[in-house]
Design a protein around this motif. Structure first.
Motif, PDB file in Angstrom:
ATOM      1  N   ARG A 263      24.963  79.032  12.004  1.00 41.47           N
ATOM      2  CA  ARG A 263      25.432  80.368  12.395  1.00 41.47           C
ATOM      3  C   ARG A 263      24.344  81.430  12.182  1.00 41.47           C
ATOM      4  NH1 ARG A 263      30.709  78.736  10.032  1.00 41.47           N
ATOM      5  NH2 ARG A 263      32.181  78.516  11.780  1.00 41.47           N
ATOM      6  N   GLU A 264      23.507  81.225  11.174  1.00 42.59           N
ATOM      7  CA  GLU A 264      22.437  82.173  10.899  1.00 42.59           C
ATOM      8  C   GLU A 264      21.266  82.034  11.862  1.00 42.59           C
ATOM      9  OE1 GLU A 264      21.288  81.525   6.883  1.00 42.59           O
ATOM     10  OE2 GLU A 264      23.169  82.270   6.011  1.00 42.59           O
ATOM     11  N   ARG A 265      21.089  80.828  12.391  1.00 45.76           N
ATOM     12  CA  ARG A 265      19.900  80.539  13.202  1.00 45.76           C
ATOM     13  C   ARG A 265      20.174  80.479  14.711  1.00 45.76           C
ATOM     14  NH1 ARG A 265      15.997  77.478  10.645  1.00 45.76           N
ATOM     15  NH2 ARG A 265      14.848  77.774  12.609  1.00 45.76           N
ATOM     16  N   VAL A 266      21.426  80.168  15.071  1.00 44.19           N
ATOM     17  CA  VAL A 266      21.768  79.943  16.476  1.00 44.19           C
ATOM     18  C   VAL A 266      22.440  81.195  17.038  1.00 44.19           C
ATOM     19  CG1 VAL A 266      23.152  78.506  18.043  1.00 44.19           C
ATOM     20  CG2 VAL A 266      21.961  77.463  16.128  1.00 44.19           C
ATOM     21  N   SER A 267      22.288  81.432  18.330  1.00 47.98           N
ATOM     22  CA  SER A 267      22.866  82.621  18.954  1.00 47.98           C
ATOM     23  C   SER A 267      24.374  82.672  18.820  1.00 47.98           C
ATOM     24  CB  SER A 267      22.475  82.661  20.445  1.00 47.98           C
ATOM     25  OG  SER A 267      21.078  82.586  20.607  1.00 47.98           O
ATOM     26  N   LYS A 268      25.025  81.527  18.991  1.00 46.22           N
ATOM     27  CA  LYS A 268      26.481  81.490  18.906  1.00 46.22           C
ATOM     28  C   LYS A 268      26.915  80.074  18.553  1.00 46.22           C
ATOM     29  CE  LYS A 268      30.577  82.432  21.815  1.00 46.22           C
ATOM     30  NZ  LYS A 268      31.004  82.840  23.172  1.00 46.22           N
ATOM     31  N   VAL A 269      27.861  79.979  17.602  1.00 49.93           N
ATOM     32  CA  VAL A 269      28.376  78.675  17.165  1.00 49.93           C
ATOM     33  C   VAL A 269      29.896  78.686  17.312  1.00 49.93           C
ATOM     34  CG1 VAL A 269      28.646  77.048  15.258  1.00 49.93           C
ATOM     35  CG2 VAL A 269      26.499  78.296  15.533  1.00 49.93           C
ATOM     36  N   GLU A 270      30.432  77.679  17.995  1.00 44.12           N
ATOM     37  CA  GLU A 270      31.879  77.533  18.130  1.00 44.12           C
ATOM     38  C   GLU A 270      32.299  76.198  17.505  1.00 44.12           C
ATOM     39  OE1 GLU A 270      33.336  79.034  22.260  1.00 44.12           O
ATOM     40  OE2 GLU A 270      31.329  78.228  22.545  1.00 44.12           O
TER      41      GLU A 270
ATOM     42  N   TRP B 255      20.034  81.166  22.997  1.00 38.53           N
ATOM     43  CA  TRP B 255      19.656  82.159  23.998  1.00 38.53           C
ATOM     44  C   TRP B 255      18.174  82.479  23.890  1.00 38.53           C
ATOM     45  CZ3 TRP B 255      24.173  85.906  22.374  1.00 38.53           C
ATOM     46  CH2 TRP B 255      25.401  85.295  22.684  1.00 38.53           C
ATOM     47  N   GLY B 256      17.524  82.580  25.058  1.00 39.03           N
ATOM     48  CA  GLY B 256      16.123  82.989  25.107  1.00 39.03           C
ATOM     49  C   GLY B 256      15.207  82.022  24.379  1.00 39.03           C
ATOM     50  N   GLU B 257      14.332  82.559  23.537  1.00 42.12           N
ATOM     51  CA  GLU B 257      13.320  81.739  22.866  1.00 42.12           C
ATOM     52  C   GLU B 257      13.925  80.720  21.907  1.00 42.12           C
ATOM     53  OE1 GLU B 257      10.634  84.399  20.972  1.00 42.12           O
ATOM     54  OE2 GLU B 257       9.826  85.214  22.855  1.00 42.12           O
ATOM     55  N   LEU B 258      15.138  80.987  21.423  1.00 52.51           N
ATOM     56  CA  LEU B 258      15.773  80.033  20.500  1.00 52.51           C
ATOM     57  C   LEU B 258      15.979  78.668  21.139  1.00 52.51           C
ATOM     58  CD1 LEU B 258      18.522  82.183  18.718  1.00 52.51           C
ATOM     59  CD2 LEU B 258      16.403  81.308  17.733  1.00 52.51           C
ATOM     60  N   ALA B 259      16.066  78.634  22.480  1.00 54.97           N
ATOM     61  CA  ALA B 259      16.299  77.372  23.177  1.00 54.97           C
ATOM     62  C   ALA B 259      15.155  76.387  22.973  1.00 54.97           C
ATOM     63  CB  ALA B 259      16.515  77.622  24.673  1.00 54.97           C
ATOM     64  N   ALA B 260      13.998  76.898  22.592  1.00 54.72           N
ATOM     65  CA  ALA B 260      12.824  76.030  22.418  1.00 54.72           C
ATOM     66  C   ALA B 260      12.579  75.661  20.954  1.00 54.72           C
ATOM     67  CB  ALA B 260      11.583  76.716  22.996  1.00 54.72           C
ATOM     68  N   GLU B 261      13.398  76.192  20.010  1.00 57.68           N
ATOM     69  CA  GLU B 261      13.162  75.936  18.598  1.00 57.68           C
ATOM     70  C   GLU B 261      13.890  74.678  18.118  1.00 57.68           C
ATOM     71  OE1 GLU B 261      13.786  79.272  16.074  1.00 57.68           O
ATOM     72  OE2 GLU B 261      12.635  80.659  17.345  1.00 57.68           O
ATOM     73  N   ALA B 262      13.314  74.041  17.107  1.00 61.32           N
ATOM     74  CA  ALA B 262      13.852  72.776  16.585  1.00 61.32           C
ATOM     75  C   ALA B 262      14.881  73.029  15.485  1.00 61.32           C
ATOM     76  CB  ALA B 262      12.714  71.901  16.074  1.00 61.32           C
ATOM     77  N   ILE B 263      15.912  73.804  15.801  1.00 62.96           N
ATOM     78  CA  ILE B 263      16.885  74.202  14.784  1.00 62.96           C
ATOM     79  C   ILE B 263      17.758  73.034  14.351  1.00 62.96           C
ATOM     80  CG2 ILE B 263      18.878  75.711  14.354  1.00 62.96           C
ATOM     81  CD1 ILE B 263      17.542  77.735  16.266  1.00 62.96           C
ATOM     82  N   VAL B 264      18.175  72.190  15.281  1.00 62.35           N
ATOM     83  CA  VAL B 264      19.052  71.064  14.942  1.00 62.35           C
ATOM     84  C   VAL B 264      18.341  70.095  14.007  1.00 62.35           C
ATOM     85  CG1 VAL B 264      20.260  69.052  15.866  1.00 62.35           C
ATOM     86  CG2 VAL B 264      20.443  71.264  17.032  1.00 62.35           C
ATOM     87  N   SER B 265      17.083  69.801  14.292  1.00 64.76           N
ATOM     88  CA  SER B 265      16.357  68.870  13.419  1.00 64.76           C
ATOM     89  C   SER B 265      16.171  69.475  12.026  1.00 64.76           C
ATOM     90  CB  SER B 265      15.000  68.511  14.034  1.00 64.76           C
ATOM     91  OG  SER B 265      14.180  69.659  14.176  1.00 64.76           O
TER      92      SER B 265
END
Length: 336
Positions: A324-331, A267-277
């Motif tokens: 879960r700590e970095r992403v808005s929602k994890v399913e 959500w929001g700015e998180l969509a632009a972050e390289a969390i998966v990598s």
């Protein structure tokens, strides 16, 4: 600006009573674009017609700028309605009148002096982009042009509110986008409060600040458009959202999954972050993006990705906990 309190509309026949709107309460702020979405028969158009008393509610209150319209009648109600413009799916233009005459008709009906009509009509036709169609008749216009005429007519008497009843449903996708762009321009430049009835979530996504979902005459969910898209709670709302964000994976693909299958919401700015990598670098797991999309809800990004995570159970769980700590929602879709 618009306050609906416990509004109910009942229709009675000889055999039974039908509830078109069932105890609906809404607050629509001044200057916002508000969407009301639902399938056919949900009661949304009836609710819209109650807002300007084209349909008189059986009970409840309807306040616009603090004035209870249900307490007005005759001349006072007609005067109050002049502050509420309305456009329809079917345009309702007079076929024997030109574009200019169709718009001028609303001003004449309101008793505007003739000398003030021409400059006002010319201004409105410039606003909606139809200065080159002034002397044409409805039969010579495209669907989008007809809707622009109806918008100009609805704006003729400087309304504070514009009600739109399925205003884009009869239009092709490109024309729909142009009409929505025009409504956004009107909202921005005139500060007009706009209420849009629709069954298309694409319309809500594109233009609405907030929205409500209706079923069987009731509002079952409401909130900011971004909240509704990013975290819907009702099954019907989720079904509507799936028309825009559909992430159903083919059965054949699901049969090949050996790891954990997770759906990630950014959500929001998180969509632009390289969390998966970051996850793949910090944990001994392999990741495979199977599906993903970033949508923009009124220019704010919303990303949803479906990812397979493979690795030793401990590392896989640690990676998912990190997400879960970095992403808005994890399913977690499966057990791996």
């Amino acid at each position: 600006m618009i306050e609906l309190t416990n509004v109910t509309k009942e229709f009675k026949s000889k055999k039974r009573k039908i509830v078109g709107v069932d105890n609906v309460s809404l607050t629509i702020d001044s200057g916002e674009v508000y969407g009301i979405v639902g399938y056919s028969g949900a009661g949304k158009s009836t609710l819209l017609r109650c807002m300007n008393i084209l349909e008189r509610p059986t009970s409840g209150e309807i306040l616009i700028d603090g004035i209870d319209l249900l307490q007005l009648s005759g001349r006072k109600l007609r005067e109050a309605r002049q502050s509420i413009g309305m456009i329809f799916q079917g345009f309702y233009l007079v076929s024997s009148k030109t574009v200019y005459e169709n718009v001028a008709f609303a001003l004449k009906a309101a008793g505007v002096p003739d000398k003030k009509i021409r400059p006002r009509v010319n201004h409105l036709l410039e606003l909606v982009g139809l200065t080159d169609r002034t002397n044409q008749y409805p039969s010579q216009l495209s669907g989008g042009q007809k809707q622009r005429v109806s918008i100009a007519r609805a704006l003729a008497n400087n309304p504070k509110v514009l009600l739109c009843d399925e205003a884009t449903s009869a239009l092709d996708p490109n024309t729909t986008k142009s009409i929505l762009a025009l409504l956004k321009k009107i909202n921005r430049e005139l500060g007009l409060t706009i209420v849009i009835i629709t069954h298309e979530m694409e319309v809500v996504k594109e233009i609405c600040h907030r929205c409500a979902v209706m079923r069987d005459g009731r509002v079952i969910e409401q909130g900011s458009t971004y909240e509704i898209f990013s975290n819907p709670t009702e099954p019907l709302t989720k079904k509507f959202i799936e028309t825009i964000l559909d992430f159903q994976l083919p059965e054949q693909l699901l049969e090949t999954i050996t790891g954990k299958l997770v759906r990630l919401h950014f959500w929001g700015e998180l969509a632009a972050e390289a969390i998966v990598s970051d996850v793949l670098q910090n944990f001994s797991v392999k990741g495979n993006i199977l599906h993903g999309k970033v949508e923009y809800i009124r220019d704010v990004p919303l990303g949803i990705f479906v990812m397979e995570v493979n690795g030793e159970p401990r590392e896989t769980e640690a990676a998912i906990d990190y997400l879960r700590e970095r992403v808005s929602k994890v399913e977690v879709i499966n057990n791996g």
